[in-house]
Design an enzyme around this catalytic site. Sequence first.
Site, PDB file in Angstrom:
ATOM      1  N   HIS A 158       9.386  75.941 135.479  1.00 44.42           N
ATOM      2  CA  HIS A 158       8.042  76.535 135.919  1.00 44.42           C
ATOM      3  C   HIS A 158       7.773  76.831 137.352  1.00 44.42           C
ATOM      4  O   HIS A 158       7.453  77.718 137.651  1.00 44.42           O
ATOM      5  CB  HIS A 158       7.290  75.603 135.394  1.00 44.42           C
ATOM      6  CG  HIS A 158       5.778  75.848 135.611  1.00 44.42           C
ATOM      7  ND1 HIS A 158       5.106  77.150 135.354  1.00 44.42           N
ATOM      8  CD2 HIS A 158       4.866  75.304 136.540  1.00 44.42           C
ATOM      9  CE1 HIS A 158       3.693  77.024 135.652  1.00 44.42           C
ATOM     10  NE2 HIS A 158       3.650  75.934 136.706  1.00 44.42           N
ATOM     11  N   ASP A 171       0.809  81.290 138.674  1.00 47.84           N
ATOM     12  CA  ASP A 171       0.773  80.095 138.088  1.00 47.84           C
ATOM     13  C   ASP A 171       0.871  80.086 136.751  1.00 47.84           C
ATOM     14  O   ASP A 171       1.219  79.475 135.843  1.00 47.84           O
ATOM     15  CB  ASP A 171      -0.245  79.075 138.634  1.00 47.84           C
ATOM     16  CG  ASP A 171      -0.147  77.596 138.420  1.00 47.84           C
ATOM     17  OD1 ASP A 171       0.908  77.229 137.619  1.00 47.84           O
ATOM     18  OD2 ASP A 171      -1.189  76.956 138.407  1.00 47.84           O
ATOM     19  N   HIS A 217       3.758  73.497 144.065  1.00 46.62           N
ATOM     20  CA  HIS A 217       2.748  73.492 143.597  1.00 46.62           C
ATOM     21  C   HIS A 217       2.474  72.326 142.316  1.00 46.62           C
ATOM     22  O   HIS A 217       1.459  72.122 141.991  1.00 46.62           O
ATOM     23  CB  HIS A 217       1.953  74.826 143.133  1.00 46.62           C
ATOM     24  CG  HIS A 217       2.469  75.144 141.656  1.00 46.62           C
ATOM     25  ND1 HIS A 217       3.718  75.838 141.338  1.00 46.62           N
ATOM     26  CD2 HIS A 217       1.614  75.124 140.442  1.00 46.62           C
ATOM     27  CE1 HIS A 217       3.694  75.954 140.081  1.00 46.62           C
ATOM     28  NE2 HIS A 217       2.542  75.725 139.542  1.00 46.62           N
ATOM     29  N   ASP A 218       3.480  72.161 141.551  1.00 50.07           N
ATOM     30  CA  ASP A 218       3.324  71.325 140.550  1.00 50.07           C
ATOM     31  C   ASP A 218       4.262  69.944 140.535  1.00 50.07           C
ATOM     32  O   ASP A 218       4.711  69.175 139.714  1.00 50.07           O
ATOM     33  CB  ASP A 218       3.724  71.906 138.997  1.00 50.07           C
ATOM     34  CG  ASP A 218       2.454  72.381 138.333  1.00 50.07           C
ATOM     35  OD1 ASP A 218       1.201  71.617 138.777  1.00 50.07           O
ATOM     36  OD2 ASP A 218       2.522  73.421 137.744  1.00 50.07           O
ATOM     37  N   HIS A 266       5.810  71.618 132.781  1.00 55.53           N
ATOM     38  CA  HIS A 266       5.778  71.550 134.199  1.00 55.53           C
ATOM     39  C   HIS A 266       7.154  70.979 135.027  1.00 55.53           C
ATOM     40  O   HIS A 266       6.887  69.900 135.730  1.00 55.53           O
ATOM     41  CB  HIS A 266       4.361  70.789 134.634  1.00 55.53           C
ATOM     42  CG  HIS A 266       3.170  71.393 134.279  1.00 55.53           C
ATOM     43  ND1 HIS A 266       2.613  71.019 132.944  1.00 55.53           N
ATOM     44  CD2 HIS A 266       2.581  72.416 134.848  1.00 55.53           C
ATOM     45  CE1 HIS A 266       1.384  71.628 133.096  1.00 55.53           C
ATOM     46  NE2 HIS A 266       1.235  72.419 133.929  1.00 55.53           N
ATOM     47  N   ASN A 267       7.984  71.790 134.763  1.00 61.69           N
ATOM     48  CA  ASN A 267       9.293  71.223 135.431  1.00 61.69           C
ATOM     49  C   ASN A 267       9.819  72.420 136.323  1.00 61.69           C
ATOM     50  O   ASN A 267       9.083  73.194 136.763  1.00 61.69           O
ATOM     51  CB  ASN A 267      10.392  71.153 134.366  1.00 61.69           C
ATOM     52  CG  ASN A 267      10.395  72.376 133.215  1.00 61.69           C
ATOM     53  OD1 ASN A 267      10.152  73.566 133.889  1.00 61.69           O
ATOM     54  ND2 ASN A 267      10.440  72.227 131.920  1.00 61.69           N
ATOM     55  N   GLN A 289      -3.326  81.801 122.465  1.00 59.98           N
ATOM     56  CA  GLN A 289      -3.154  82.704 123.612  1.00 59.98           C
ATOM     57  C   GLN A 289      -4.095  83.834 123.556  1.00 59.98           C
ATOM     58  O   GLN A 289      -4.502  84.366 124.669  1.00 59.98           O
ATOM     59  CB  GLN A 289      -1.635  83.440 123.392  1.00 59.98           C
ATOM     60  CG  GLN A 289      -0.421  82.618 123.755  1.00 59.98           C
ATOM     61  CD  GLN A 289      -0.702  81.905 124.877  1.00 59.98           C
ATOM     62  OE1 GLN A 289      -1.359  80.785 125.013  1.00 59.98           O
ATOM     63  NE2 GLN A 289      -0.033  82.328 125.999  1.00 59.98           N
TER      64      GLN A 289
HETATM   65  P1  5GP Z   1      -0.543  74.552 135.731  1.00 59.19           P
HETATM   66  O1  5GP Z   1      -1.089  74.644 137.315  1.00 59.19           O
HETATM   67  O2  5GP Z   1      -0.798  73.365 135.197  1.00 59.19           O
HETATM   68  O3  5GP Z   1       0.806  75.237 135.732  1.00 59.19           O
HETATM   69  O4  5GP Z   1      -1.243  75.667 135.023  1.00 59.19           O
HETATM   70  C1  5GP Z   1      -2.676  75.846 134.905  1.00 59.19           C
HETATM   71  C2  5GP Z   1      -3.039  75.662 133.597  1.00 59.19           C
HETATM   72  O5  5GP Z   1      -3.349  76.821 132.755  1.00 59.19           O
HETATM   73  C3  5GP Z   1      -1.877  75.047 132.402  1.00 59.19           C
HETATM   74  O6  5GP Z   1      -1.964  73.667 132.374  1.00 59.19           O
HETATM   75  C4  5GP Z   1      -2.546  75.508 131.116  1.00 59.19           C
HETATM   76  O7  5GP Z   1      -3.535  74.534 130.778  1.00 59.19           O
HETATM   77  C5  5GP Z   1      -3.163  76.817 131.543  1.00 59.19           C
HETATM   78  N1  5GP Z   1      -2.070  77.666 131.080  1.00 59.19           N
HETATM   79  C6  5GP Z   1      -0.967  78.417 131.847  1.00 59.19           C
HETATM   80  N2  5GP Z   1      -0.403  79.242 131.208  1.00 59.19           N
HETATM   81  C7  5GP Z   1      -1.103  79.235 129.863  1.00 59.19           C
HETATM   82  C8  5GP Z   1      -0.791  80.263 128.731  1.00 59.19           C
HETATM   83  O8  5GP Z   1       0.189  80.922 128.528  1.00 59.19           O
HETATM   84  N3  5GP Z   1      -1.562  79.808 127.604  1.00 59.19           N
HETATM   85  C9  5GP Z   1      -2.489  78.788 127.597  1.00 59.19           C
HETATM   86  N4  5GP Z   1      -3.120  78.695 126.526  1.00 59.19           N
HETATM   87  N5  5GP Z   1      -2.914  78.007 128.699  1.00 59.19           N
HETATM   88  C10 5GP Z   1      -2.179  78.394 129.776  1.00 59.19           C
HETATM   89 MN    MN Z   2       1.786  75.264 137.329  1.00 59.53          MN
END
Ligand code: 5GP
Ligand code: MN
Length: 552
Positions: free
Chosen positions: A275, A421, A311-312, A271-272, A472
């Site tokens: 991203h 996202d 957003h993050d 979450h950098n 995944q």
């Molecule tokens: P965030 O707002 O935290 O960036 O995204 C939402 C959440 O979706 C992430 O924290 C993570 O739990 C989930 N997420 C996003 N992309 C992926 C991905 O490619 N694989 C998995 N397993 N979870 C993901």
């Molecule tokens: Mn995000």
Amino acid sequence: MRWDSEERRSGGHREHSIDDMGTKIIYFTVNGRPEQAEFPVDCPAQSLKDLFRSAAEAGPHDILKLYNPKGNIINISPALEPNAPNSCYKLEVVAADCNSEPLGILGLKVKRGILGDFERKLQSLEKKILIEAGETPAIVYEMKKQVDSFREKLESVEHLSWLGLFKDLSEGAHKPSPFYHKRALHKTREECEHVRETFLEMSSLQVSEEVRQYLKTPTFDNWQWEDAEIMVLLQVMYTDLDFTASFNIEAEVLQHFLFEVYRHYNNIPFHNFKHCFCVTQMMYGLIWLTDLRNKMESVDLLIMLTSAVCHDLDHAGYNNAYQINARTELALRYNDISPLENHHCAVAFEILEKTESNIFRNLAVDQYKRIREGIIKCILATDMTRHNEILNKFKSILPAFDFNNKEHRDVLMMILIKVSDISNEARPMEVAEPWLDCLLQEFYNQSDVEKLEGLPVTPFMDRDKVTKPSSQTGFIRFVLLPLFIELANLFPCLEQHIIHPVRKALDYYTEMEKALERESQNWAQSENAAKAKETAADGHADDAASASKPDQ
Ligand code: 5GP
Ligand code: MN
């Protein structure tokens, strides 16, 4: 032998500090509080030190300093010169021991390892020197500096960043979780300055038409660009969507805003700032691919792009479940309701509160209000616990979707930021796969910390249970595809841009999962075979042994 405080003493002070029974009385202050210690003249030195320690409410490894009324450090021993209440000694705790109770209870002492040991040894050495020599020699300061610099190095290794707990504990005793700290994750001033200077130098250069077009596609490769360049690309997005002209955003204000955004993303694996860029770039791509400029008002697009950028903000690498279970500051502040998303959004508006970084500063109050409402709605929609709620709402309005209906547009905006996202798997494999490594690194770190802290372990983050493909396949099948398919129902052209690559990723990880299964089966088989061989060999040995035994 006892110490007592002024308030608790019933009568007046005695005239003499050694009474007829051979008991000495020492008058002293701790943090300005008057105290007195009574002890037999022949008591052991250690008992007297313990007496002062409890008066100062100090831990067993804390360093105590006692000053005489002239301000000189004196040794704490039964030979202390008796004094009168009006010429008090002064007692000070100069080094608080951060290894005391709270962490001991959590069983963390062992885990702090060599660094903790070293710090403790150094503390005790300093304590001895202080008592004997009265001041800390330069060599001890030098050693402390080296330990600090070693600790800083450790903290900069992302997956070990929780070691920063040392610093945090010394800052405040009321942190609910010793691991909840953000300072170590923050960018350094030097790092920010360097990026800012490079960004400002570059932002005057022209970005080629080729890059501008490439930037509009989901195949864009973020890994080829440094942070300063990424800031220039974000600036291009605001310019090429005509936001700078339509909303009168001055170049300097936009640059200031983007720099503040950059500064407020932490150095954590997933979450950098990169991203933030990927999510924004996907949003930007979706706006162009779906020709949204001809379907929605420009202000809505401005809301969506800015929401993606923010957003993050200030994510520390631990999700909402952790925040709530660990009862962090954020969970307390937001009453467990989307603590992270509320925080990201609040940080965004803190940045916008400053005139020099307020890209909306030239807008009318009503328009600002509308933008604020829109950004809050979009950022709060990124909480994945609201996934089904938002997707179901979108599904229900889809059959009669109307761009003139505000409610419909609002839901679409939430869906678009949600899609952006979690869109890594919609990117080319060579771009997407490193992102999964980053995500798992952050997940594993969280579950490690949960284990150490005795909190519930988030199952999909557990390094003992989760692998790349297992992470995944389920996510793509049950989260990504159902969401992306609904959006493609509204915009069929997205099928080729985001659904095809996600299906390819699903095939790739399904194959990887099968290969891993085969591998573990083969491993289990060879293990069994080896065991069988061993048993057979043992059997032969037994046979041989019994055969060699003389007949009874
Ligand atoms: P965030 O707002 O935290 O960036 O995204 C939402 C959440 O979706 C992430 O924290 C993570 O739990 C989930 N997420 C996003 N992309 C992926 C991905 O490619 N694989 C998995 N397993 N979870 C993901
Ligand atoms: Mn995000």
